[in-house]
Write an enzyme that holds these catalytic residues in place. Structure first.
Site, PDB file in Angstrom:
ATOM      1  N   GLY A 235       0.948  -1.276  -0.183  1.00 45.20           N
ATOM      2  CA  GLY A 235       0.093  -0.095   0.028  1.00 45.20           C
ATOM      3  C   GLY A 235       0.845   1.257   0.045  1.00 45.20           C
ATOM      4  O   GLY A 235       0.731   2.166  -0.951  1.00 45.20           O
ATOM      5  N   ILE A 462      -0.861  -5.775   4.788  1.00 48.53           N
ATOM      6  CA  ILE A 462      -0.745  -5.243   3.464  1.00 48.53           C
ATOM      7  C   ILE A 462       0.719  -5.788   3.136  1.00 48.53           C
ATOM      8  O   ILE A 462       1.380  -5.093   2.303  1.00 48.53           O
ATOM      9  CB  ILE A 462      -0.605  -3.632   3.413  1.00 48.53           C
ATOM     10  N   GLY A 463       1.253  -6.871   3.408  1.00 50.63           N
ATOM     11  CA  GLY A 463       2.409  -7.633   3.107  1.00 50.63           C
ATOM     12  C   GLY A 463       3.272  -7.644   4.200  1.00 50.63           C
ATOM     13  O   GLY A 463       4.273  -7.849   4.257  1.00 50.63           O
ATOM     14  N   ASN A 627       8.361 -10.085  15.955  1.00 57.27           N
ATOM     15  CA  ASN A 627       8.827 -11.184  14.962  1.00 57.27           C
ATOM     16  C   ASN A 627      10.098 -10.781  14.195  1.00 57.27           C
ATOM     17  O   ASN A 627      10.060  -9.857  13.278  1.00 57.27           O
ATOM     18  CB  ASN A 627       7.874 -11.565  14.251  1.00 57.27           C
ATOM     19  N   THR A 630      10.020 -10.762  10.417  1.00 63.48           N
ATOM     20  CA  THR A 630       9.214  -9.811   9.521  1.00 63.48           C
ATOM     21  C   THR A 630       9.512  -8.465   9.987  1.00 63.48           C
ATOM     22  O   THR A 630       9.549  -7.586   9.125  1.00 63.48           O
ATOM     23  CB  THR A 630       7.701  -9.730   9.948  1.00 63.48           C
ATOM     24  N   LYS A 698       6.595  -0.938  19.422  1.00 59.77           N
ATOM     25  CA  LYS A 698       6.481   0.302  18.646  1.00 59.77           C
ATOM     26  C   LYS A 698       6.586   0.033  17.141  1.00 59.77           C
ATOM     27  O   LYS A 698       6.952  -1.050  16.647  1.00 59.77           O
ATOM     28  CB  LYS A 698       7.321   1.510  18.787  1.00 59.77           C
ATOM     29  N   GLY A 699       5.904   0.954  16.310  1.00 59.12           N
ATOM     30  CA  GLY A 699       5.753   0.583  14.915  1.00 59.12           C
ATOM     31  C   GLY A 699       7.089   0.835  14.074  1.00 59.12           C
ATOM     32  O   GLY A 699       8.013   1.446  14.696  1.00 59.12           O
ATOM     33  N   GLY A 701       7.312   0.152  10.536  1.00 56.26           N
ATOM     34  CA  GLY A 701       7.205   0.197   9.039  1.00 56.26           C
ATOM     35  C   GLY A 701       7.886   1.196   8.219  1.00 56.26           C
ATOM     36  O   GLY A 701       8.412   0.856   7.061  1.00 56.26           O
ATOM     37  N   GLU A 702       8.007   2.351   8.946  1.00 54.53           N
ATOM     38  CA  GLU A 702       8.561   3.560   8.238  1.00 54.53           C
ATOM     39  C   GLU A 702       9.726   4.150   8.858  1.00 54.53           C
ATOM     40  O   GLU A 702      10.580   4.803   8.256  1.00 54.53           O
ATOM     41  CB  GLU A 702       7.459   4.693   8.166  1.00 54.53           C
TER      42      GLU A 702
HETATM   43 MO1  MOS Z   1       1.674   4.817   5.161  1.00 55.27          MO
HETATM   44  S1  MOS Z   1       2.557   6.271   4.071  1.00 55.27           S
HETATM   45  O1  MOS Z   1       0.538   5.766   6.520  1.00 55.27           O
HETATM   46  O2  MOS Z   1       0.713   3.591   4.415  1.00 55.27           O
END
Ligand code: MOS
Length: 743
Positions: A235, A462-463, A627, A630, A698-699, A701-702
């Protein structure tokens, strides 16, 4: 189970092609295919539209234009977040940006629809559009807030005085281009009418938003819209909301009372889902000779679409990063007739850190100081703008551990001083920081009488690995083996979540699973300990251990399945919740962030300026990790996005038409395997942030992209002595400054 490197539980489904994506839900019945016709001007008005040939073409069922499109609900700005608002399409003859949908052709097959789309004749009166950022950059306005509701401007102390008095200064402008999210799976949707209801199979990140947006546009009761999105092929922001692919499919499905599916072509993805705004950023740093910052300013100008304002929070990251008594940040917008800006892979943080961390490297160079040491000297004790403590800040550990593992002491002290054959060699580094968010999420956990558990929420995978980590959290919460936990995601009929985005999905949904499991444990223990038929009768529930499908207290034990079957022959369920961060005092009392330090080595061809990344290592502090497998994949993916931002990614607008000219992966470059060395790694420090949530996580992904591009850019400078501030650093920008070949 939490913290183990469990393989993806959905891996076999994906590897064998059994995971159904939005365009592939054959259970919906035989669908018709829609193809979007886009405007071939960037600004103006439709003066005539001839659909007769298209309507007569083989297999065509419908040609929908603004003349026959059903009435739709308006975008409602009183709804707090854009992604939940209606997205009306084909509402009139005016054209707002190049590629805007002007018609949808629906036919028996995709090929028939695409062919007939070519037969739709549109006449335009071409208006004068504002397409060129450079031309209109000075014509700005001040947005009320920036993305995520953050303040537009901030000021602490007296920046002008602090900067004027600084012994060493950096004052530079950095520019970043339009960038697209570009997941592998294009935005796609299939909508199937079921009586008064609509089943919407769609590739989206936030199920709840998709439902409200479809319902608002089609003026339906949201309860009658059923979003189904079990698998999403990436996404990166482009699927936080839904777009024309979903709205047009829904309008056609209702009109024809047939399932209709619409996918964007890759070229249309470069027109119809929004992009990261282009930016011009001024960074000013003023420091003493000891490297301590007295003054920091970050002023950003970006484009916005005139109708749908989007202000990326590009200057917001620096607000928490380094200590300095005098500080200033600002965001300005200039309206252009281009598609709307939207969240793309670490909105704000990614382009902002690229500039700020390049400027820090320039300051280190001006001071003659090691860039790692410069950052350590400016480590704050409290969040310097919010004036609250950090919950769990380990930036300095990331910097030190990264420097040690990378061999930073071997960095060429002088730029352009190390050469191996034709390659100039350089090292670069940067810091990383990203805010951590929390949003309202509900999860249902159900225990069946056979002792298996089902976890349900509208959360998407989302993968990223949501299926896997929720399986782990559920297994740990109920003391079950992994194979006895099933995770059922991506349906709006399940309890609602904040979805996947902003790096918040994993912690929001895991925390809710944890709480639901705790509620189930309490209920089952109370039943068993108070029941003379149970071996646990009379035992203290507080001493219970749930493991391997058994409940054990002291020497007594009973299978969980027995307790469920006896007390709840039809199964038992509980819900767990995570609340909005605005209602959680930890988020106002602490500055809760993730951190990292990136280290990169590049080689630059002394003749051609070809840049090769040779190795990269980043060390992160993100609290507890669910994990490691991932997590590493997420972090490395983010780091590679940064490599792309530094060296490759750039969408280019034709200033005459407002069209993006490089609308495919041949022209819009992203890193591929050949660009990324095998020697790339992400290391995560042991951690637990007790202020973030009950699981300490905590997150992630970014945070990987935050600063990683700057580490590469700084390595290019260290290799060549040339500083390119107009990203991406492509060969023609670097070549003229390269040192002359030694004889
Ligand atoms: Mo992210 S840019 O909040 O999918």
């Amino acid at each position: 189970m939490i913290g183990q490197a469990v393989n993806r539980v959905d891996g076999p489904l994906k590897a064998t092609g059994r995971a159904a994506y939005a365009y592939e839900h054959w259970e919906a019945g035989q669908p018709l295919y829609g193809f979007i016709v886009g405007a071939t001007i960037g600004k103006g008005r439709i003066t005539g539209i001839d659909t007769e040939d298209a309507e007569g073409a083989p297999g065509v069922h419908l040609v929908m234009t603004h003349r026959n499109a059903p009435a739709q609900g308006p975008r409602d700005e009183s709804i707090s977040f854009e992604y939940w608002r209606a997205q009306p399409m084909l509402t009139g003859p005016d054209i707002h940006f190049y590629g805007e949908p002007v018609a949808l052709v629906v036919a028996e097959t995709f090929e028939q629809a695409r062919d007939a789309a070519d037969l739709v004749e549109v006449e335009y009166r071409v208006g004068r559009g504002r397409f060129d950022f450079g031309e209109f950059e000075d014509d700005t306005y001040i947005p009320k807030t920036v993305n995520a509701g953050l303040p537009t401007d901030t000021a602490v102390g007296d920046f002008d005085a602090g900067f004027a008095g600084a012994e060493v200064k950096v004052d530079q402008r950095y520019t970043t281009p339009y960038e697209f999210s570009m997941p592998i799976e294009p935005n796609a949707s299939m909508v199937a009418p079921r009586g008064e209801d609509l089943v919407v199979y769609v590739s989206c990140q936030i199920t709840d938003a998709a439902r409200d947006s479809v319902a608002g546009t089609l003026m339906m009761d949201p309860e009658r819209v059923h979003i189904v999105t079990p698998f999403v092929g990436g996404g990166f922001g482009s699927k936080l909301g839904i777009h024309s692919e979903t709205i047009l499919a829904a309008l056609a499905a209702r009109t024809l009372d047939r399932p209709v599916k619409v996918t964007l072509t890759r070229q249309q993805v470069f027109q119809l889902v929004g992009m990261r705004p282009t930016s011009d950023q001024r960074v000013r740093l003023g420091a003493g000779r000891d490297g301590r910052l007295a003054a920091i300013a970050h002023d950003v100008t970006m484009h916005t679409n005139p109708d749908v304002e989007y202000a990326e929070q590009t200057a917001a990251t620096v607000r928490s990063l380094y200590a300095a008594p005098h500080r200033l940040t600002s965001h300005r917008l200039t309206a252009l007739d281009l598609p709307r800006g939207t969240d793309v892979r670490a909105p704000g943080e990614a382009p902002g850190m690229l500039s700020v961390e390049s400027a820090m490297d320039e300051l280190a160079d001006a001071l003659g100081m090691d860039p790692v040491e410069l950052r350590i000297r400016n480590e704050p004790t409290v969040d310097p703008e919010r004036n609250v403590p950090y919950s769990d800040r380990h930036l300095v550990e990331c910097l030190r551990e990264g420097a040690r593992r990378f061999g930073w002491e071997n960095r060429p002290a002088t730029p352009a001083s190390v050469r191996e054959g034709r390659w100039l060699i350089g090292y670069g580094m940067s810091a990383a920081i990203r805010g951590h968010f929390q949003g309202p999420t509900t999860v249902r956990v159900r225990l069946e009488p056979d002792g298996t558990a089902v976890i349900q929420t509208d959360m998407t995978d989302i993968g990223t690995g949501t299926y896997t980590i929720l399986t782990q959290v559920g297994a740990e919460g109920l003391g079950l083996p992994l194979e006895r936990v099933r995770v059922d995601l991506g349906r709006s009929d399940h309890p609602s979540s904040w979805g996947s985005g902003g790096s918040w999905g994993a912690t929001n949904s895991s925390t809710a699973v944890h709480r639901a499991c705790a509620a189930l444990r309490t209920r089952l223990l109370d039943a068993a300990c108070g029941d003379t038929r149970s071996p646990l009768h009379g035992q203290d529930p507080a001493e219970a251990v749930f493991s391997e499908g058994d409940v054990t207290i002291g020497g007594a034990s009973e299978a969980l399945r027995e307790i469920v079957a006896r007390h709840h022959p039809d199964g038992v369920e509980a819900e767990g919740q995570t609340r909005f961060m605005g209602d959680d005092p930890n988020y106002s009392n602490y500055s809760i962030n993730t951190y990292g330090a990136h280290f990169a080595e590049v080689g630059v061809d002394a003749d051609t300026a070809e840049i090769r990344l040779r190795r990269m290592l980043s060390v992160f502090s993100v609290g507890r990790v669910f994990n490691p497998k991932t997590a590493r994949s997420q972090l490395i993916g983010g780091m590679i996005w940064g490599v792309g931002a530094a060296l490759e990614e750039e969408a280019v607008v034709d200033p005459r038409s407002g069209a993006f000219v490089n609308r495919d992966f041949a022209g819009y470059l992203v890193p591929v395997h050949g660009d990324i060395p095998a020697d790339i790694d992400a290391v995560v420090l042991e951690g637990y942030d007790d202020k973030a949530n009950v699981l300490g996580a905590k997150g992630i992904g970014e945070v990987g992209i935050c600063g990683s591009g700057a580490a590469v850019a700084n390595a290019v400078f260290n290799a060549t002595g040339v500083r390119v501030r107009d990203f991406p650093i492509t060969l023609e920008k670097l070549l003229p400054g390269l040192p002359a070949m030694a004889a």
